[in-house]
Design a protein around this motif. Structure first.
Motif, short mmCIF file in Angstrom:
data_model
loop_
_atom_site.label_atom_id
_atom_site.label_comp_id
_atom_site.label_asym_id
_atom_site.label_seq_id
_atom_site.Cartn_x
_atom_site.Cartn_y
_atom_site.Cartn_z
N GLY A 187 0.81 -1.21 0.00
CA GLY A 187 0.00 0.00 0.00
C GLY A 187 0.84 1.26 0.00
N LEU A 188 0.22 2.37 -0.40
CA LEU A 188 0.92 3.63 -0.60
C LEU A 188 0.47 4.67 0.41
CD1 LEU A 188 2.93 5.00 -2.67
CD2 LEU A 188 0.87 6.00 -3.72
N SER A 189 1.44 5.35 1.02
CA SER A 189 1.21 6.55 1.81
C SER A 189 1.63 7.74 0.96
CB SER A 189 2.04 6.51 3.10
OG SER A 189 1.93 7.73 3.81
N ILE A 190 0.77 8.76 0.86
CA ILE A 190 1.02 9.85 -0.09
C ILE A 190 0.32 11.11 0.41
CG2 ILE A 190 -1.01 9.20 -1.49
CD1 ILE A 190 0.62 9.97 -4.00
N ARG B 136 12.90 10.59 7.65
CA ARG B 136 13.23 9.63 8.72
C ARG B 136 11.99 8.98 9.29
NH1 ARG B 136 12.36 9.33 13.53
NH2 ARG B 136 11.67 11.49 13.74
N GLN B 137 10.93 9.77 9.52
CA GLN B 137 9.69 9.22 10.07
C GLN B 137 9.13 8.12 9.18
OE1 GLN B 137 7.43 12.84 10.28
NE2 GLN B 137 8.73 13.68 11.89
N LEU B 138 9.13 8.36 7.88
CA LEU B 138 8.60 7.36 6.95
C LEU B 138 9.46 6.10 6.95
CD1 LEU B 138 7.69 9.82 4.07
CD2 LEU B 138 6.05 8.47 5.39
N ARG B 139 10.77 6.28 6.93
CA ARG B 139 11.65 5.10 6.93
C ARG B 139 11.56 4.34 8.24
NH1 ARG B 139 16.65 8.21 3.84
NH2 ARG B 139 15.86 7.85 1.71
N ASP B 140 11.50 5.07 9.37
CA ASP B 140 11.39 4.39 10.66
C ASP B 140 10.08 3.62 10.78
OD1 ASP B 140 13.83 5.39 11.38
OD2 ASP B 140 13.07 6.84 12.85
N ALA B 141 9.03 4.07 10.07
CA ALA B 141 7.75 3.37 10.08
C ALA B 141 7.78 2.12 9.20
CB ALA B 141 6.64 4.30 9.62
N VAL C 241 9.30 1.98 2.25
CA VAL C 241 10.38 1.96 1.27
C VAL C 241 9.98 2.86 0.10
CG1 VAL C 241 11.15 -0.34 1.92
CG2 VAL C 241 9.42 -0.09 0.12
N ASP C 242 10.92 3.06 -0.82
CA ASP C 242 10.68 3.94 -1.98
C ASP C 242 10.19 5.31 -1.53
OD1 ASP C 242 11.34 1.74 -3.60
OD2 ASP C 242 9.24 1.10 -3.72
N VAL C 243 10.85 5.86 -0.53
CA VAL C 243 10.42 7.12 0.08
C VAL C 243 10.82 8.30 -0.80
CG1 VAL C 243 10.73 8.65 2.06
CG2 VAL C 243 10.54 6.17 2.41
N GLU D 86 5.31 20.45 1.16
CA GLU D 86 6.01 19.46 0.35
C GLU D 86 5.16 18.20 0.12
OE1 GLU D 86 8.59 19.81 -1.30
OE2 GLU D 86 10.06 21.08 -0.32
N PHE D 87 5.36 17.63 -1.04
CA PHE D 87 4.75 16.35 -1.41
C PHE D 87 5.59 15.21 -0.85
CE2 PHE D 87 4.92 12.74 -4.36
CZ PHE D 87 3.58 12.43 -4.50
N TRP D 88 4.90 14.10 -0.47
CA TRP D 88 5.64 12.88 -0.14
C TRP D 88 4.88 11.67 -0.65
CZ3 TRP D 88 1.86 13.99 3.42
CH2 TRP D 88 1.15 12.91 3.92
N GLU D 89 5.61 10.59 -0.86
CA GLU D 89 4.99 9.28 -1.06
C GLU D 89 5.97 8.21 -0.59
OE1 GLU D 89 4.07 8.58 -5.17
OE2 GLU D 89 6.16 8.72 -5.83
N ALA D 90 5.41 7.10 -0.15
CA ALA D 90 6.23 5.99 0.35
C ALA D 90 5.35 4.74 0.34
CB ALA D 90 6.71 6.28 1.78
#
Length: 297
Positions: free
Chosen positions: A177-180, A219-224, A227-229, A285-289
């Protein structure tokens, strides 16, 4: 004895410093939106986020275009389930559901905003395609592996513990699944004086316990476990200069017709945003992970 108004109560709490705002984030956010929701809707419609504006384009069209871009980038389509984190009065969720055909569940801390979103859904043709729940993004009321996509439009900035929010998003997303989304951030590398002069007024004026930074969000996304942040895609974020110009014009107009304490408070908050943005201290800022794993089916 003078009894403090709701606005005075809010301002006292917001001015108490980051630690107190974190500890009392629920009261901070819900009291803020009790005060400002009507003004937000009268000035910005039912989608309370920024978007790039063309010289002759309408704000309403720009925010819908932003939402459709996110839905398309996330690959939302009929049969998928999406979570809107901090869904507000429901504008983005309803627009994304209509555009994509996906089912959208909105989660928001503010009872008033959830009630409005539910009413809007009932009055629309999307009543079976959108749900809105009152709840805390740091402790989501959903089972593991519930959603294909989780998104947010400038909402996680209101939370006290952003690490917990991203961990909760990872928990409720299905494998693959995608977080965006889009997030309010303070620029990396600001001095203590810059944070005090430029970021603290934003936090006080907009019910933010604190603002993360681009490196902090990464860092928050990676610690959660994501991937593909990606944090800070220039094409996805766009140029918000015209949006800051519009916000300044709206503040000028508001002060010209209404000198109430609430209007002046809102105008001060708007100018805190534009001042910090023009000095490069404040970013949207935009993000996706992506959550590791292979999607079912």
């Amino acid at each position: 004895m003078h009894e403090a108004s709701p606005l005075e109560h809010y301002r006292q709490l917001a001015a108490s410093g980051e630690a107190i705002r974190r500890e009392n984030y629920r009261a901070l956010v819900t009291s803020y939106y009790e005060l400002v929701t009507d003004l937000y809707m009268s000035g910005w419609g039912e989608s309370h986020h920024f978007a790039p504006l063309s010289p002759d384009g309408a704000l309403a069209d720009a925010v819908v275009a932003r939402q459709r871009f996110l839905a398309d980038r996330a690959g939302l389509r009929p049969g998928m389930k999406a979570l809107d984190v901090g869904s507000g009065v429901g504008g983005p969720a309803l627009n994304i559901a209509a555009h994509s055909g996906a089912h959208v569940t909105g989660l928001d801390l503010s009872p008033r905003r959830v009630a409005h979103a539910r009413r809007r859904a009932r009055e629309s043709t999307l009543r079976t395609q959108c749900d809105f729940l009152e709840g805390d993004a740091m402790c989501m009321p959903f089972p593991d592996n519930s959603f294909d996509v989780a998104y947010a439009f400038e909402a996680i900035c209101h939370t006290a513990d952003k690490d917990r929010v991203h961990a909760e998003v990872a928990r409720v997303l299905k494998p693959g699944g995608l977080s965006i989304g889009y997030e309010w951030l303070a620029a990396d590398g600001l001095s203590a004086d810059e944070v005090h002069r430029l970021i603290e007024p934003i936090c006080r004026g907009h019910a933010m316990p604190h603002l993360a930074t681009p490196s902090g969000l990464t860092r928050q996304l990676r610690d959660a476990g994501f991937v593909d942040v990606v944090v800070g895609d220039a094409e996805a974020t766009g140029d918000l200069t015209a949006a800051w110009d519009l916000l300044d014009r709206m503040a000028d107009a508001g002060e010209a017709v209404d000198d109430s304490p609430l209007m002046l408070f809102m105008c001060q908050g708007a100018r805190a945003l534009t001042r910090a943005a023009r000095q490069g201290a404040f970013l949207v800022e935009f993000w996706e992970a992506r959550k590791p794993g292979t999607p079912a089916g």
